[in-house]
Write a protein that holds these residues in place. Structure first.
Motif, mmCIF file in Angstrom:
data_model
loop_
_atom_site.group_PDB
_atom_site.id
_atom_site.type_symbol
_atom_site.label_atom_id
_atom_site.label_comp_id
_atom_site.label_asym_id
_atom_site.label_seq_id
_atom_site.Cartn_x
_atom_site.Cartn_y
_atom_site.Cartn_z
ATOM 1 N N VAL A 4 35.976 45.918 44.830
ATOM 2 C CA VAL A 4 36.832 45.611 43.686
ATOM 3 C C VAL A 4 37.677 46.834 43.342
ATOM 4 C CG1 VAL A 4 36.876 45.022 41.227
ATOM 5 C CG2 VAL A 4 35.268 43.869 42.748
ATOM 6 N N LEU A 5 37.054 48.001 43.285
ATOM 7 C CA LEU A 5 37.778 49.225 42.941
ATOM 8 C C LEU A 5 38.816 49.571 43.999
ATOM 9 C CD1 LEU A 5 34.728 51.221 41.602
ATOM 10 C CD2 LEU A 5 36.540 50.136 40.249
ATOM 11 N N GLU A 6 38.474 49.353 45.263
ATOM 12 C CA GLU A 6 39.424 49.594 46.349
ATOM 13 C C GLU A 6 40.602 48.619 46.251
ATOM 14 O OE1 GLU A 6 41.132 51.327 49.736
ATOM 15 O OE2 GLU A 6 39.601 52.026 48.350
ATOM 16 N N PHE A 7 40.311 47.374 45.927
ATOM 17 C CA PHE A 7 41.365 46.383 45.742
ATOM 18 C C PHE A 7 42.319 46.822 44.636
ATOM 19 C CE2 PHE A 7 43.179 42.751 43.580
ATOM 20 C CZ PHE A 7 43.713 42.012 44.623
ATOM 21 N N LEU A 8 41.766 47.255 43.507
ATOM 22 C CA LEU A 8 42.612 47.687 42.393
ATOM 23 C C LEU A 8 43.449 48.905 42.774
ATOM 24 C CD1 LEU A 8 40.152 47.285 39.386
ATOM 25 C CD2 LEU A 8 42.001 45.743 40.080
ATOM 26 N N ARG A 9 42.879 49.784 43.583
ATOM 27 C CA ARG A 9 43.613 50.983 43.996
ATOM 28 C C ARG A 9 44.741 50.643 44.954
ATOM 29 N NH1 ARG A 9 43.961 54.464 47.850
ATOM 30 N NH2 ARG A 9 42.312 53.639 49.131
ATOM 31 N N THR A 10 44.457 49.822 45.958
ATOM 32 C CA THR A 10 45.461 49.556 46.991
ATOM 33 C C THR A 10 46.448 48.465 46.596
ATOM 34 O OG1 THR A 10 43.988 48.014 48.139
ATOM 35 C CG2 THR A 10 43.972 50.306 48.880
ATOM 36 N N GLY A 13 47.565 49.458 42.461
ATOM 37 C CA GLY A 13 48.036 50.813 42.223
ATOM 38 C C GLY A 13 47.310 51.562 41.124
ATOM 39 N N HIS A 14 46.068 51.176 40.830
ATOM 40 C CA HIS A 14 45.286 51.842 39.789
ATOM 41 C C HIS A 14 44.014 52.412 40.397
ATOM 42 C CE1 HIS A 14 47.762 50.406 36.455
ATOM 43 N NE2 HIS A 14 47.838 49.264 37.131
ATOM 44 N N ASP A 15 43.816 53.705 40.193
ATOM 45 C CA ASP A 15 42.624 54.378 40.722
ATOM 46 C C ASP A 15 41.692 54.700 39.561
ATOM 47 O OD1 ASP A 15 40.723 55.832 42.049
ATOM 48 O OD2 ASP A 15 42.082 57.403 42.724
ATOM 49 N N PHE A 16 40.544 54.067 39.558
ATOM 50 C CA PHE A 16 39.557 54.291 38.508
ATOM 51 C C PHE A 16 38.409 55.159 39.000
ATOM 52 C CE2 PHE A 16 41.753 50.379 37.329
ATOM 53 C CZ PHE A 16 42.132 50.700 36.035
ATOM 54 N N GLU A 46 38.909 35.718 43.510
ATOM 55 C CA GLU A 46 39.683 35.426 42.296
ATOM 56 C C GLU A 46 40.767 36.488 42.076
ATOM 57 O OE1 GLU A 46 40.743 33.589 38.586
ATOM 58 O OE2 GLU A 46 39.696 32.865 40.357
ATOM 59 N N LEU A 47 40.426 37.741 42.289
ATOM 60 C CA LEU A 47 41.409 38.812 42.134
ATOM 61 C C LEU A 47 42.536 38.673 43.158
ATOM 62 C CD1 LEU A 47 39.039 41.852 41.512
ATOM 63 C CD2 LEU A 47 40.502 40.713 39.823
ATOM 64 N N ARG A 48 42.186 38.276 44.358
ATOM 65 C CA ARG A 48 43.198 38.108 45.412
ATOM 66 C C ARG A 48 44.195 36.992 45.097
ATOM 67 N NH1 ARG A 48 38.678 38.845 49.737
ATOM 68 N NH2 ARG A 48 38.908 41.060 50.181
ATOM 69 N N THR A 49 43.739 35.969 44.379
ATOM 70 C CA THR A 49 44.592 34.801 44.140
ATOM 71 C C THR A 49 45.119 34.696 42.714
ATOM 72 O OG1 THR A 49 42.653 33.421 43.641
ATOM 73 C CG2 THR A 49 43.418 33.463 45.932
ATOM 74 N N ASN A 50 44.660 35.551 41.818
ATOM 75 C CA ASN A 50 45.036 35.435 40.412
ATOM 76 C C ASN A 50 45.532 36.781 39.872
ATOM 77 O OD1 ASN A 50 45.222 35.057 37.652
ATOM 78 N ND2 ASN A 50 43.306 33.928 37.491
#
Length: 81
Positions: A4-10, A13-16, A46-50
Motif C-alpha cells: 500500500v505504501l509503495e503504491f502511494l509512493r509510486t 507521489g506521496h512518500d510516508f 480498491e486503491l488501483r481502481t478508485n
C-alpha cells in the motif's frame, strides 16, 4: 502493508516513509474497515481502481505529522490544577 505504501509512493507521489509504522498501519486498516474490505489485497485492488479512495487515504495519512502519535507521551504534560 508495504504494498500500500509503495503504491502511494509510486502512483500517487506521496512518500510516508518517515511516518511511524504504527500510525501507517492504523490509518490503512481504518480506511480498509470503513470500506468494508476484508483483506489487504482487496484494499490494494480498491486503491488501483478508485482514485477517490487513494486521495482519502493520502489525506488521512497526511493528517498526522511524521513521527507523531495521536496521544501525548506520558509525563510530557502536567495536569491542570
Amino acid at each position: 502493508m508495504e504494498q500500500v505504501l509503495e503504491f502511494l509512493r509510486t502512483r500517487a507521489g506521496h512518500d510516508f516513509g518517515s511516518y511511524k509504522r504504527s500510525t501507517q498501519h492504523r490509518r490503512i486498516y481504518r480506511r480498509q474497515g470503513l470500506r468494508n474490505i476484508e483483506t489487504l489485497g482487496e484494499y490494494i485492488d480498491e486503491l488501483r481502481t478508485n482514485p477517490e479512495e487513494v486521495q482519502t487515504l493520502v489525506a488521512d495519512l497526511r493528517s498526522m505529522s511524521p513521527g507523531s502519535s495521536a496521544m501525548p507521551k506520558p509525563g510530557r504534560f502536567s495536569p491542570r490544577r
